[in-house]
Design a protein around this motif. Structure first.
Motif, PDB file in Angstrom:
ATOM      1  N   PRO A 163      -3.060  -5.258   3.066  1.00 10.00           N
ATOM      2  CA  PRO A 163      -1.900  -5.346   2.166  1.00 10.00           C
ATOM      3  C   PRO A 163      -1.963  -4.331   1.022  1.00 10.00           C
ATOM      4  O   PRO A 163      -3.031  -4.061   0.476  1.00 10.00           O
ATOM      5  CB  PRO A 163      -1.985  -6.765   1.608  1.00 10.00           C
ATOM      6  N   LEU A 164      -0.806  -3.779   0.681  1.00  5.77           N
ATOM      7  CA  LEU A 164      -0.690  -2.790  -0.380  1.00  5.77           C
ATOM      8  C   LEU A 164       0.291  -3.288  -1.439  1.00  5.77           C
ATOM      9  O   LEU A 164       1.294  -3.939  -1.123  1.00  5.77           O
ATOM     10  CB  LEU A 164      -0.202  -1.453   0.190  1.00  5.77           C
ATOM     11  N   ASN A 165       0.005  -2.956  -2.692  1.00  3.84           N
ATOM     12  CA  ASN A 165       0.865  -3.381  -3.804  1.00  3.84           C
ATOM     13  C   ASN A 165       2.145  -2.553  -3.837  1.00  3.84           C
ATOM     14  O   ASN A 165       2.094  -1.325  -3.854  1.00  3.84           O
ATOM     15  CB  ASN A 165       0.142  -3.219  -5.146  1.00  3.84           C
ATOM     16  N   LEU A 166       3.284  -3.239  -3.898  1.00  2.00           N
ATOM     17  CA  LEU A 166       4.566  -2.552  -4.020  1.00  2.00           C
ATOM     18  C   LEU A 166       5.258  -2.829  -5.353  1.00  2.00           C
ATOM     19  O   LEU A 166       6.199  -2.125  -5.706  1.00  2.00           O
ATOM     20  CB  LEU A 166       5.494  -2.970  -2.873  1.00  2.00           C
ATOM     21  N   ALA A 167       4.814  -3.842  -6.068  1.00  2.00           N
ATOM     22  CA  ALA A 167       5.383  -4.137  -7.390  1.00  2.00           C
ATOM     23  C   ALA A 167       4.322  -4.834  -8.227  1.00  2.00           C
ATOM     24  O   ALA A 167       3.637  -5.738  -7.754  1.00  2.00           O
ATOM     25  CB  ALA A 167       6.631  -4.997  -7.276  1.00  2.00           C
ATOM     26  N   LEU A 168       4.205  -4.390  -9.486  1.00  2.00           N
ATOM     27  CA  LEU A 168       3.230  -4.954 -10.419  1.00  2.00           C
ATOM     28  C   LEU A 168       3.923  -5.371 -11.706  1.00  2.00           C
ATOM     29  O   LEU A 168       4.870  -4.709 -12.153  1.00  2.00           O
ATOM     30  CB  LEU A 168       2.137  -3.923 -10.761  1.00  2.00           C
ATOM     31  N   ASP A 176       9.207 -18.111  -7.144  1.00  2.00           N
ATOM     32  CA  ASP A 176      10.175 -19.180  -6.900  1.00  2.00           C
ATOM     33  C   ASP A 176      11.591 -18.654  -6.703  1.00  2.00           C
ATOM     34  O   ASP A 176      12.454 -19.373  -6.183  1.00  2.00           O
ATOM     35  CB  ASP A 176      10.161 -20.180  -8.061  1.00  2.00           C
ATOM     36  N   ALA A 177      11.840 -17.417  -7.128  1.00  2.00           N
ATOM     37  CA  ALA A 177      13.189 -16.856  -7.011  1.00  2.00           C
ATOM     38  C   ALA A 177      13.447 -16.269  -5.629  1.00  2.00           C
ATOM     39  O   ALA A 177      14.592 -15.960  -5.303  1.00  2.00           O
ATOM     40  CB  ALA A 177      13.403 -15.776  -8.070  1.00  2.00           C
ATOM     41  N   LEU A 178      12.402 -16.109  -4.813  1.00  2.00           N
ATOM     42  CA  LEU A 178      12.549 -15.432  -3.527  1.00  2.00           C
ATOM     43  C   LEU A 178      12.569 -16.443  -2.396  1.00  2.00           C
ATOM     44  O   LEU A 178      11.767 -17.378  -2.356  1.00  2.00           O
ATOM     45  CB  LEU A 178      11.409 -14.437  -3.309  1.00  2.00           C
ATOM     46  N   ASN A 179      13.489 -16.242  -1.467  1.00  2.00           N
ATOM     47  CA  ASN A 179      13.543 -17.077  -0.275  1.00  2.00           C
ATOM     48  C   ASN A 179      13.327 -16.263   0.989  1.00  2.00           C
ATOM     49  O   ASN A 179      13.655 -16.704   2.087  1.00  2.00           O
ATOM     50  CB  ASN A 179      14.893 -17.798  -0.201  1.00  2.00           C
ATOM     51  N   GLY A 180      12.769 -15.075   0.838  1.00  2.00           N
ATOM     52  CA  GLY A 180      12.505 -14.202   1.974  1.00  2.00           C
ATOM     53  C   GLY A 180      11.893 -12.896   1.494  1.00  2.00           C
ATOM     54  O   GLY A 180      11.596 -12.719   0.308  1.00  2.00           O
ATOM     55  N   PRO A 181      11.706 -11.923   2.400  1.00  2.00           N
ATOM     56  CA  PRO A 181      11.101 -10.648   2.010  1.00  2.00           C
ATOM     57  C   PRO A 181      12.069  -9.748   1.263  1.00  2.00           C
ATOM     58  O   PRO A 181      13.285  -9.895   1.330  1.00  2.00           O
ATOM     59  CB  PRO A 181      10.702 -10.034   3.361  1.00  2.00           C
ATOM     60  N   VAL A 182      11.486  -8.793   0.537  1.00  2.00           N
ATOM     61  CA  VAL A 182      12.235  -7.728  -0.123  1.00  2.00           C
ATOM     62  C   VAL A 182      12.058  -6.472   0.708  1.00  2.00           C
ATOM     63  O   VAL A 182      10.939  -6.116   1.067  1.00  2.00           O
ATOM     64  CB  VAL A 182      11.732  -7.502  -1.563  1.00  2.00           C
ATOM     65  N   PHE A 183      13.157  -5.796   1.039  1.00  2.00           N
ATOM     66  CA  PHE A 183      13.093  -4.600   1.881  1.00  2.00           C
ATOM     67  C   PHE A 183      13.132  -3.353   0.993  1.00  2.00           C
ATOM     68  O   PHE A 183      14.089  -3.152   0.244  1.00  2.00           O
ATOM     69  CB  PHE A 183      14.244  -4.589   2.880  1.00  2.00           C
ATOM     70  N   MET A 184      12.090  -2.513   1.121  1.00  2.00           N
ATOM     71  CA  MET A 184      11.945  -1.332   0.278  1.00  2.00           C
ATOM     72  C   MET A 184      11.831  -0.083   1.153  1.00  2.00           C
ATOM     73  O   MET A 184      10.752   0.212   1.695  1.00  2.00           O
ATOM     74  CB  MET A 184      10.705  -1.457  -0.611  1.00  2.00           C
ATOM     75  N   PRO A 185      12.921   0.680   1.304  1.00  2.00           N
ATOM     76  CA  PRO A 185      12.872   1.897   2.128  1.00  2.00           C
ATOM     77  C   PRO A 185      12.121   3.023   1.418  1.00  2.00           C
ATOM     78  O   PRO A 185      12.377   3.312   0.248  1.00  2.00           O
ATOM     79  CB  PRO A 185      14.350   2.259   2.315  1.00  2.00           C
ATOM     80  N   VAL A 194       8.265  -4.098   4.280  1.00  2.00           N
ATOM     81  CA  VAL A 194       8.629  -5.514   4.177  1.00  2.00           C
ATOM     82  C   VAL A 194       7.704  -6.136   3.126  1.00  2.00           C
ATOM     83  O   VAL A 194       6.542  -6.425   3.386  1.00  2.00           O
ATOM     84  CB  VAL A 194       8.493  -6.231   5.526  1.00  2.00           C
ATOM     85  N   ALA A 195       8.229  -6.309   1.928  1.00  2.00           N
ATOM     86  CA  ALA A 195       7.429  -6.776   0.794  1.00  2.00           C
ATOM     87  C   ALA A 195       7.608  -8.279   0.615  1.00  2.00           C
ATOM     88  O   ALA A 195       8.733  -8.779   0.568  1.00  2.00           O
ATOM     89  CB  ALA A 195       7.847  -6.043  -0.485  1.00  2.00           C
ATOM     90  N   LYS A 210       3.617  -7.509  -2.078  1.00  2.00           N
ATOM     91  CA  LYS A 210       2.641  -6.821  -1.238  1.00  2.00           C
ATOM     92  C   LYS A 210       3.177  -6.689   0.179  1.00  2.00           C
ATOM     93  O   LYS A 210       4.016  -7.493   0.624  1.00  2.00           O
ATOM     94  CB  LYS A 210       1.316  -7.596  -1.190  1.00  2.00           C
ATOM     95  N   THR A 211       2.677  -5.674   0.873  1.00  2.00           N
ATOM     96  CA  THR A 211       2.953  -5.559   2.296  1.00  2.00           C
ATOM     97  C   THR A 211       1.964  -6.436   3.066  1.00  2.00           C
ATOM     98  O   THR A 211       1.026  -7.005   2.489  1.00  2.00           O
ATOM     99  CB  THR A 211       2.813  -4.105   2.768  1.00  2.00           C
ATOM    100  N   GLU A 212       2.181  -6.533   4.366  1.00  2.00           N
ATOM    101  CA  GLU A 212       1.249  -7.262   5.208  1.00  2.00           C
ATOM    102  C   GLU A 212       0.192  -6.299   5.740  1.00  2.00           C
ATOM    103  O   GLU A 212       0.169  -5.104   5.411  1.00  2.00           O
ATOM    104  CB  GLU A 212       2.007  -7.954   6.340  1.00  2.00           C
TER     105      GLU A 212
END
Length: 435
Positions: A331-336, A275-284, A264-265, A303-305
């Motif tokens: 928290p861990l980085n999922l996108a840079l 500003d483009a996000l209105n919720g989490p990004v799900f990354m399986p 759950v990113a 980032k994760t929680e």
């Protein structure tokens, strides 16, 4: 009649003249409705504020005053935010040759022109009009190339793991999509603005890695969905380190998901895409990323929680973090987002995500996956102004009733009123017979 009475008509005339003058010179309006229903969406306003050229709109509609008044009312809102907006009405029956050339077979239709580009839209509403203006203001005239030849997911593919739905979405925004196999072309064409490397299952050759690095050194952009095989040369060039294992995230269970390997990113406060996000990004099945060197300007986007870690053991049974195995807590980085200036002054932009499935055909519709993907493409191509206007219905036009009220209204109109009408009719018949 005294002097005061004689001056009164003159003063009234003066006040009326001043009011007419100010009404023509001052074109300001106030929207006092509860939800701003009489003004444009904030994203439309932000887009119009960035336009640097005249906007011309030709409305092909018959000479019907009511229909034209609605279009004029809509365009007046655009003109308030971008005064260099011009509106012209054309009756297709009076100009059949012009309508035929544009392929206009029904009305109303709007021809939107900006920066020597044009687009025809089929209805006059804010959502379609703003999207058309955004596409016409697109900076990029090149292609987005999806690298192929190593088992990558394709922006034109239809398989579950492909990115075809996302590719169609980009085409709808005005981007041009192609597949590119470096083994066949031996080079990256000059008209490619952005490369997408999505989940390769085979390593890139030394020649291909060299072509890619040379292209990035010239100030181009790359979207790397770092799933599957990691090209070591590319990771070393970008100075990135990928943590071993797969992200396990306890936050997935809070959202009703049984699979703990769905990360759950969430957006970081420093992200240019927040500003483009209105919720989490799900990354399986995602992997975590760490930047190793300051030679690239690196910004964490997702980032994760804290209740997450990179699981290096089997993903079955009871799973717990094992610090001795190098499993790090969130928290861990999922996108840079990576950027730096080249020797020629151009800026190279790279976005690296530790997962490729989140944009796949089978997962794209979950959470804010689509919004994040679009925002990533806009940032990489320097098209931050390209916005998406969601359908907007003011809340004061919506009725929110409980199930009990719904049942009461249904009973009133379906049973009570028909029964009352029947009783009234019988009563009238009875009265007449008694007479």
């Amino acid at each position: 009649m005294n002097l005061r009475h004689r001056l009164l008509p003159l003063l009234v005339l003066l006040v009326l003249s001043l009011a007419l003058y100010l009404g023509q010179r001052c074109d300001h309006q106030w929207d006092w409705s509860l939800n701003g229903r009489n003004q444009l969406h904030p994203r439309s306003i932000a887009l119009l504020k960035q336009l640097d050229a005249p906007l011309r709109i030709t409305a092909f509609v018959p000479d019907h005053p009511v229909q034209r008044a609605g279009i004029r009312e809509l365009l007046d809102k655009y003109r308030q935010q971008h005064p260099a907006t011009r509106l012209q009405f054309v009756d297709p029956s009076q100009h059949p040759e012009q309508a035929r050339k544009l392929g206009i077979h029904s009305t109303p239709q709007l021809l939107v022109e900006y920066n020597n580009r044009q687009e025809l839209i089929s209805r006059a509403n804010e959502q379609l009009l703003t999207r058309a203006i955004a596409r016409l203001s697109l900076n990029s005239k090149g292609w987005i190339a999806s690298l192929q030849g190593h088992g990558e997911a394709s922006l034109l593919g239809k398989r579950n793991y492909d990115l075809g739905d996302f590719g169609h979405l980009l085409q709808d925004k005005g981007y041009k999509i192609i597949d590119l196999n470096l083994a066949d072309t031996g080079q990256i064409p000059d008209n490619v603005d952005l490369l997408v490397l999505a989940s390769p299952s085979l390593p890139l050759s030394d020649k291909e890695s060299g072509l890619l690095q040379h292209w990035l050194n010239q100030g181009h952009a790359l979207l790397w969905l770092a799933d599957g095989v990691i090209p070591d040369a590319l990771a070393e060039y970008l100075q990135l380190d990928f943590l071993p294992g797969t992200i396990v995230d306890a936050a997935a269970a809070d959202l009703g998901m049984d699979n703990p390997t769905v990360a759950v990113a969430r957006s970081t406060p420093s992200s240019p895409l927040k500003d483009a996000l209105n919720g989490p990004v799900f990354m399986p099945g995602a992997r975590a990323i760490d930047p190793e060197s300051p030679s690239w300007n690196a910004i964490a986007l997702l980032k994760t929680e804290s209740r997450s870690w990179n699981e290096t053991g089997p993903l079955k049974g009871s799973i717990r973090r094992d610090p001795e195995s190098g499993e790090q807590p969130g928290p861990l980085n999922l996108a840079l987002a990576l950027s730096r200036k080249t020797g020629s002054g151009e800026e190279s932009r790279i976005l690296v995500a530790g997962d490729g499935d989140f944009l796949s055909n089978s997962v794209l519709g979950n959470g804010s996956n689509q919004n994040f993907g679009l925002a990533a493409i806009h940032w990489l191509t320097a098209n931050d102004r390209l916005v998406d206007i969601p359908p907007f219905t003011p809340t004061d036009q919506k009725l929110h009733w409980s199930p009990a009220k719904n049942a009461l209204i249904a009973g009133l109109f379906l049973f009570a009123l028909p029964l009352l009408l029947a009783i009234t009719g019988l009563f009238i018949v009875w009265r007449r017979r008694r007479r």
